[in-house]
Design an enzyme around this catalytic site. Structure first.
Site, PDB file in Angstrom:
ATOM      1  N   CYS A 174      49.037  77.057  26.980  1.00 43.41           N
ATOM      2  CA  CYS A 174      48.373  77.959  27.925  1.00 43.41           C
ATOM      3  C   CYS A 174      48.960  79.151  27.903  1.00 43.41           C
ATOM      4  CB  CYS A 174      47.837  77.283  29.073  1.00 43.41           C
ATOM      5  SG  CYS A 174      47.025  78.828  30.306  1.00 43.41           S
TER       6      CYS A 174
ATOM      7  N   LYS B 208      70.807  39.064  28.626  1.00 43.16           N
ATOM      8  CA  LYS B 208      70.421  39.300  27.191  1.00 43.16           C
ATOM      9  C   LYS B 208      70.023  40.494  26.483  1.00 43.16           C
ATOM     10  CE  LYS B 208      68.136  36.042  24.051  1.00 43.16           C
ATOM     11  NZ  LYS B 208      67.227  37.608  22.922  1.00 43.16           N
TER      12      LYS B 208
ATOM     13  N   CYS C 193      42.220  76.966  32.657  1.00 44.57           N
ATOM     14  CA  CYS C 193      42.273  78.797  33.407  1.00 44.57           C
ATOM     15  C   CYS C 193      41.356  78.916  32.038  1.00 44.57           C
ATOM     16  CB  CYS C 193      43.385  79.440  33.564  1.00 44.57           C
ATOM     17  SG  CYS C 193      43.811  79.729  32.078  1.00 44.57           S
TER      18      CYS C 193
ATOM     19  N   LEU D  81      69.132  30.744  20.212  1.00 43.94           N
ATOM     20  CA  LEU D  81      69.076  30.240  21.934  1.00 43.94           C
ATOM     21  C   LEU D  81      67.612  29.489  22.275  1.00 43.94           C
ATOM     22  CD1 LEU D  81      70.813  32.905  24.069  1.00 43.94           C
ATOM     23  CD2 LEU D  81      72.170  30.507  23.018  1.00 43.94           C
TER      24      LEU D  81
ATOM     25  N   CYS E 268      42.623  76.703  27.476  1.00 42.74           N
ATOM     26  CA  CYS E 268      42.567  75.440  27.893  1.00 42.74           C
ATOM     27  C   CYS E 268      42.120  75.302  29.557  1.00 42.74           C
ATOM     28  CB  CYS E 268      44.412  76.884  29.640  1.00 42.74           C
ATOM     29  SG  CYS E 268      44.899  76.127  30.866  1.00 42.74           S
TER      30      CYS E 268
ATOM     31  N   TYR F 193      90.040  66.170  23.141  1.00 38.83           N
ATOM     32  CA  TYR F 193      89.784  64.792  21.713  1.00 38.83           C
ATOM     33  C   TYR F 193      90.034  66.085  20.847  1.00 38.83           C
ATOM     34  CZ  TYR F 193      88.043  60.952  19.825  1.00 38.83           C
ATOM     35  OH  TYR F 193      87.956  60.082  18.715  1.00 38.83           O
ATOM     36  N   ASP F 194      88.719  66.414  21.125  1.00 40.98           N
ATOM     37  CA  ASP F 194      88.693  67.292  19.307  1.00 40.98           C
ATOM     38  C   ASP F 194      90.029  68.666  18.802  1.00 40.98           C
ATOM     39  OD1 ASP F 194      85.938  66.375  19.557  1.00 40.98           O
ATOM     40  OD2 ASP F 194      85.040  68.721  20.368  1.00 40.98           O
TER      41      ASP F 194
ATOM     42  N   GLU G  98      75.081  36.422  31.454  1.00 32.70           N
ATOM     43  CA  GLU G  98      74.893  37.880  31.251  1.00 32.70           C
ATOM     44  C   GLU G  98      74.186  38.270  30.847  1.00 32.70           C
ATOM     45  OE1 GLU G  98      77.238  36.577  28.135  1.00 32.70           O
ATOM     46  OE2 GLU G  98      78.371  35.286  28.650  1.00 32.70           O
TER      47      GLU G  98
ATOM     48  N   ASP H 142      68.989  43.564  24.500  1.00 29.96           N
ATOM     49  CA  ASP H 142      68.045  43.627  23.448  1.00 29.96           C
ATOM     50  C   ASP H 142      68.688  44.435  22.649  1.00 29.96           C
ATOM     51  OD1 ASP H 142      65.870  43.019  22.464  1.00 29.96           O
ATOM     52  OD2 ASP H 142      64.120  44.027  23.821  1.00 29.96           O
TER      53      ASP H 142
ATOM     54  N   TYR I 191      79.933  39.639  23.419  1.00 29.95           N
ATOM     55  CA  TYR I 191      78.997  38.475  24.357  1.00 29.95           C
ATOM     56  C   TYR I 191      79.884  36.811  23.976  1.00 29.95           C
ATOM     57  CZ  TYR I 191      75.518  38.129  20.334  1.00 29.95           C
ATOM     58  OH  TYR I 191      74.676  37.632  19.990  1.00 29.95           O
TER      59      TYR I 191
ATOM     60  N   LYS J  25      64.297  34.440  30.031  1.00 32.37           N
ATOM     61  CA  LYS J  25      62.793  35.867  29.205  1.00 32.37           C
ATOM     62  C   LYS J  25      62.552  36.401  30.537  1.00 32.37           C
ATOM     63  CE  LYS J  25      62.396  36.147  25.358  1.00 32.37           C
ATOM     64  NZ  LYS J  25      63.332  36.382  23.951  1.00 32.37           N
TER      65      LYS J  25
ATOM     66  N   CYS K   5      46.544  81.109  35.750  1.00 35.38           N
ATOM     67  CA  CYS K   5      46.240  79.459  34.811  1.00 35.38           C
ATOM     68  C   CYS K   5      46.335  79.066  36.713  1.00 35.38           C
ATOM     69  CB  CYS K   5      47.328  79.275  33.974  1.00 35.38           C
ATOM     70  SG  CYS K   5      46.480  77.692  33.678  1.00 35.38           S
TER      71      CYS K   5
ATOM     72  N   ASP L 176      86.651  66.143  26.652  1.00 27.99           N
ATOM     73  CA  ASP L 176      86.503  67.031  24.733  1.00 27.99           C
ATOM     74  C   ASP L 176      86.458  67.632  24.357  1.00 27.99           C
ATOM     75  OD1 ASP L 176      83.896  65.172  25.374  1.00 27.99           O
ATOM     76  OD2 ASP L 176      82.508  65.956  25.238  1.00 27.99           O
ATOM     77  N   ALA L 177      87.184  68.566  25.012  1.00 28.46           N
ATOM     78  CA  ALA L 177      88.284  69.514  23.917  1.00 28.46           C
ATOM     79  C   ALA L 177      89.439  69.206  23.222  1.00 28.46           C
ATOM     80  CB  ALA L 177      87.772  70.933  24.801  1.00 28.46           C
TER      81      ALA L 177
ATOM     82  N   GLU M 160      76.166  42.751  21.039  1.00 32.87           N
ATOM     83  CA  GLU M 160      74.650  43.194  20.425  1.00 32.87           C
ATOM     84  C   GLU M 160      75.420  44.854  20.597  1.00 32.87           C
ATOM     85  OE1 GLU M 160      72.441  40.488  20.099  1.00 32.87           O
ATOM     86  OE2 GLU M 160      70.190  41.832  20.565  1.00 32.87           O
TER      87      GLU M 160
HETATM   88  S1  IVH Z   1      75.207  33.938  22.697  1.00 34.17           S
HETATM   89  C1  IVH Z   1      74.754  30.726  19.778  1.00 34.17           C
HETATM   90  N1  IVH Z   1      75.084  36.209  24.726  1.00 34.17           N
HETATM   91  O1  IVH Z   1      69.955  36.376  21.705  1.00 34.17           O
HETATM   92  C2  IVH Z   1      73.517  31.767  20.072  1.00 34.17           C
HETATM   93  N2  IVH Z   1      73.357  36.228  22.727  1.00 34.17           N
HETATM   94  O2  IVH Z   1      68.485  33.836  20.957  1.00 34.17           O
HETATM   95  C3  IVH Z   1      75.030  32.301  21.271  1.00 34.17           C
HETATM   96  N3  IVH Z   1      72.173  38.176  22.608  1.00 34.17           N
HETATM   97  O3  IVH Z   1      70.632  36.583  18.818  1.00 34.17           O
HETATM   98  C4  IVH Z   1      74.540  33.939  21.933  1.00 34.17           C
HETATM   99  N4  IVH Z   1      72.802  39.257  24.681  1.00 34.17           N
HETATM  100  O4  IVH Z   1      71.676  38.569  19.335  1.00 34.17           O
HETATM  101  C5  IVH Z   1      74.387  35.406  23.684  1.00 34.17           C
HETATM  102  N5  IVH Z   1      75.323  37.752  26.308  1.00 34.17           N
HETATM  103  C6  IVH Z   1      74.453  37.762  24.976  1.00 34.17           C
HETATM  104  C7  IVH Z   1      73.182  37.968  24.561  1.00 34.17           C
HETATM  105  C8  IVH Z   1      72.586  37.136  23.289  1.00 34.17           C
HETATM  106  C9  IVH Z   1      71.446  39.818  23.220  1.00 34.17           C
HETATM  107  C10 IVH Z   1      71.175  38.085  21.626  1.00 34.17           C
HETATM  108  C11 IVH Z   1      71.875  37.402  20.403  1.00 34.17           C
HETATM  109  C12 IVH Z   1      71.303  36.264  19.362  1.00 34.17           C
HETATM  110  C13 IVH Z   1      69.856  35.796  20.493  1.00 34.17           C
HETATM  111  C14 IVH Z   1      70.546  34.696  21.277  1.00 34.17           C
END
Ligand code: IVH
Length: 693
Positions: A435, A120, A420, A86, A417, A39-40, A118, A122, A230, A323, A441, A36-37, A178
């Site tokens: 406490c 998904k 005690c 999807l 508390c 890099y900085d 892959e 979030d 992705y 899901k 205690c 880090d140092a 994402e």
């Molecule tokens: S492919 C035609 N791959 O899931 C859509 N989507 O319902 C192609 N998401 O809003 C999307 N991980 O942001 C794809 N490995 C992944 C994903 C991914 C998360 C999200 C994406 C989208 C939602 C699709």
């Protein structure tokens, strides 16, 4: 104005290449190489040169990640190709049906089809547009057709390349992915927000989306966000006509080469069995990933097949999302109890009607502190939303106020508390109430004794939690010093204690008396004094007397000791009861060798270490810094000469290579054990790897 000469031009090019490479290694490959140092230092040098020669500034310079002024709002940007959603599959039968549908349309055997699987992720979906290899625009998903232009914010993410690596990228390139936040970073950010009274986010997805929509990129820059690619977008949405790759997985490999982070979990499998197997495996791993995923995305790998399949309504026929169970669930808050920790901190704990959250039954959740209760506006009897993710303690994230029952009760924070009955204190500016009973205690006493006896402190073998409870309940042990007055005869009378184990414990206590100064300091359980700080204090002062006599300013002169820790230390050693306990311990015969002041042991001099995978208890940088402090070199890749590979979660190719070459491999817990031992000046015991309790 000064004209830059050729030497300056060269230096700027060098610095940019080094900094870009450092970012790529750190944020994309997870293989940090620069400290880090360092890099900085390099970034500052580049900033200086650019300040002197403004003509040299380019939009893709590493100095240009954080734009200076906040925007008034975000421009609307049309997506060239809509960002669709999807279709979902909720069980394995639906996955098998998907495979059959695809196979039937393509008129092939289902088992011959390859799919790219892959996680998904979030988070928040964004699209990045590159022109001539340079980042031109970054846009949110929005309604799928029109998003918000958040280029300045996206530029602050070090995992978003400002300039593509390698070559042979097309003139215009669109990459989708994402933006996410890891659990540890999210927790730390919320913890700070709770302390500072700023916005607390319900989950990493909200935190990511909220951070991307900050009008001031300087705020986004401080948020620990990560972009994972992705999809590579072409005009027909499934491929790029001018990129000659036949499969989605090859496109992902290409994106990796161009400098993007692509999920390390990505895998190509065959048929429904392959998909189902992948989903099961990732489901089992879900809690250990360190970031939120809500399922698996399964894509037909062959891009020609993707084109043939096309789209129906708003979703592709060539992909499906499997899901996983939700990480948030509703339940009822039945009661609140208050727990007292080692330092007296009083934590409100929600007792919940048991509810299954992503495969685990949850019946308790933390409410953190009084301010958090006020922020949530939660009452006993409320319907609440609970979130559980990975190892993080379940949390109450939201109250469903519309469902509040008529007899909901206020949560009253105790003034005394609960263990005690000493007064509860809350210092000005602190979120935590404590406490004031100290070792009087029993709750604090038990925790203090557990800490004192633990492996990294005095390491008293056989003194487990149950025994400590029994000793405290009988009032036999009021301070750690009392432990050493116990006789085998006393102990043999306790439940589940035979004569043999009583004698063993007395022997273990005797053995524990010969300790080291760092262990002793750590064992005292002073607030915020962990092992590393205890080591630094011992090395700095050399003797306990010198440490106890130190003034606040002397303490602040110790490595890693700031004003807060210094104040805790200063107060601790000025409490008569703490001095009495220390005197009593010494009177009982506790001894240690004095430390060599200032000398850092360098037991790893000449060794090269490599860190890989995800570490949970410390960051890569911390691990690296601690290794370097012990004399080791830390490299980015494994070779025959590597002394040891530390493999965290999800370690991949480096682990395989180390195994191939016969390089010793240790996991994170062993790594921590060894570091701590070396830092204390001991040599680690390679057989000891489990906690005593
Ligand atoms: S492919 C035609 N791959 O899931 C859509 N989507 O319902 C192609 N998401 O809003 C999307 N991980 O942001 C794809 N490995 C992944 C994903 C991914 C998360 C999200 C994406 C989208 C939602 C699709």
């Amino acid at each position: 104005m000064n004209q830059p000469d050729a030497k300056i031009h060269d230096e700027v090019a060098q610095l940019r290449a080094t900094l870009d490479d450092a970012n790529y290694r750190y944020y994309v490959l997870d293989e940090p190489q620069l400290t880090d140092a360092d890099y900085d230092l390099k970034l500052r040098r580049l900033q200086e040169i650019e300040a002197e020669y403004p003509a040299l500034v380019t939009p893709d310079s590493p100095t240009q990640r954080v734009g200076a002024s906040p925007a008034d709002g975000f421009p609307e940007v049309q997506h060239n190709v809509p960002m669709l959603s999807l279709n979902n599959a909720f069980d394995e039968d639906e996955l098998a049906e998907f495979v059959h549908r695809v196979a039937a349309r393509l008129e092939v055997e289902p088992d011959t089809l390859s799919f790219c699987c892959e996680p998904k992720l979030d988070g928040a979906a964004v699209s990045l547009v590159y022109r001539k290899g340079e980042l031109d625009a970054g846009v949110t998903r929005g309604d799928g057709h029109t998003g918000e232009g958040i280029t300045s914010n996206l530029k602050t993410l070090k995992s978003v390349p400002l300039k593509l690596r390698g070559k042979e990228w097309p003139e215009r390139l669109e990459v989708r992915g994402e933006v996410t936040m890891r659990h540890a970073d999210f927790e730390a950010m919320n913890e700070r927000a709770r302390e500072e009274g700023t916005k607390v986010f319900a989950n990493p997805r909200n935190a990511a989306a909220g951070s991307l929509r900050q009008l001031d990129p300087r705020i986004t820059d401080k948020r620990p966000l990560e972009f994972s690619a992705y999809q590579l977008v072409g005009q027909d949405m499934s491929s790029l006509a001018d990129i000659d790759t036949p499969t989605h997985s090859e496109q992902m490999a290409l994106l990796r080469e161009w400098g993007f982070r692509v999920s390390p979990e990505l895998d190509v499998v065959r048929g429904a069995t392959g998909i189902i197997d992948y989903c099961r495996r990732l489901g089992e791993k879900r809690d250990r990933l360190g970031y939120d995923i809500d399922g698996v995305v399964i894509k037909v790998d062959d891009l020609r097949a993707q084109r043939e399949l096309g789209f129906v309504a708003r979703a592709p026929r060539w992909a499906i999302a499997f899901k996983f169970p939700a990480q948030e669930q509703l339940t009822t808050l039945e009661d609140v109890e208050f727990q007292v920790g080692r330092t007296g901190a009083i934590t409100p704990v929600a007792r919940l009607a048991p509810v299954s959250v992503a495969g685990v039954t949850v019946s308790n959740a933390t409410l953190h502190n009084q301010d958090e209760i006020a922020r949530l506006g939660v009452k006993i009897g409320d319907r609440v939303s609970i979130r559980r993710a990975g190892d993080v303690i379940p949390q109450v994230v939201r109250v469903i106020e519309e469902e509040r029952p008529a007899d909901a009760r206020e949560i009253v924070f105790p003034e005394c508390c609960p263990v005690c009955e000493s007064q509860v204190e809350r210092l000005e500016g602190e979120a935590v109430a404590r406490c004031s009973g100290g070792l009087y205690c029993p709750a604090q006493r038990k925790e203090a004794l557990k800490h004192f006896a633990s492996r990294r402190a005095l390491d008293i073998e056989g003194l487990g939690v149950k025994l400590i409870d029994a000793l405290v309940a009988r009032d036999w042990v009021k301070t750690p010093a009392d432990l050493f007055t116990l006789t085998a005869a006393d102990l043999a009378g306790l439940p589940r204690m035979g004569e043999k184990s009583a004698a063993n414990l007395v022997a273990a206590l005797e053995k524990a008396k010969r300790t080291t100064l760092p262990r002793f300091i750590y064992a005292l359980g002073i607030r915020e004094v962990g092992e590393a700080t205890a080591n630094n204090l011992a090395r700095h002062f050399g003797t306990l007397e010198a440490l106890m006599a130190a003034e606040q300013a002397d303490l602040e002169g110790v490595e890693d000791v700031g004003p807060i820790v210094a104040a805790h230390l200063h107060t601790f050693f000025r409490q008569p009861h703490n001095r009495e306990t220390i005197d009593a311990l010494i009177a009982q015969g506790l001894t240690w060798q004095e430390e060599a002041v200032g000398e850092r042991p360098q037991p790893l001099a000449g060794e090269t270490w490599v860190l890989t995978g995800t570490l949970e208890q410390l960051t890569r940088d911390e691990g690296k810094a601690r290794l370097q402090a012990l004399g080791a070199k830390v490299a980015g890749s494994v070779s025959k000469k590597t002394a040891c590979l530390v493999a965290g979660e999800a370690a991949g190719s480096k682990l395989a290579k180390a195994n191939d070459l016969g390089v010793p491999v240790i996991d994170e817990s062993e790594f921590l054990e060894r570091l701590a031992a070396w830092e204390r000046g001991e040599s680690p015991d390679p057989t000891a790897n489990e906690e005593a309790e």
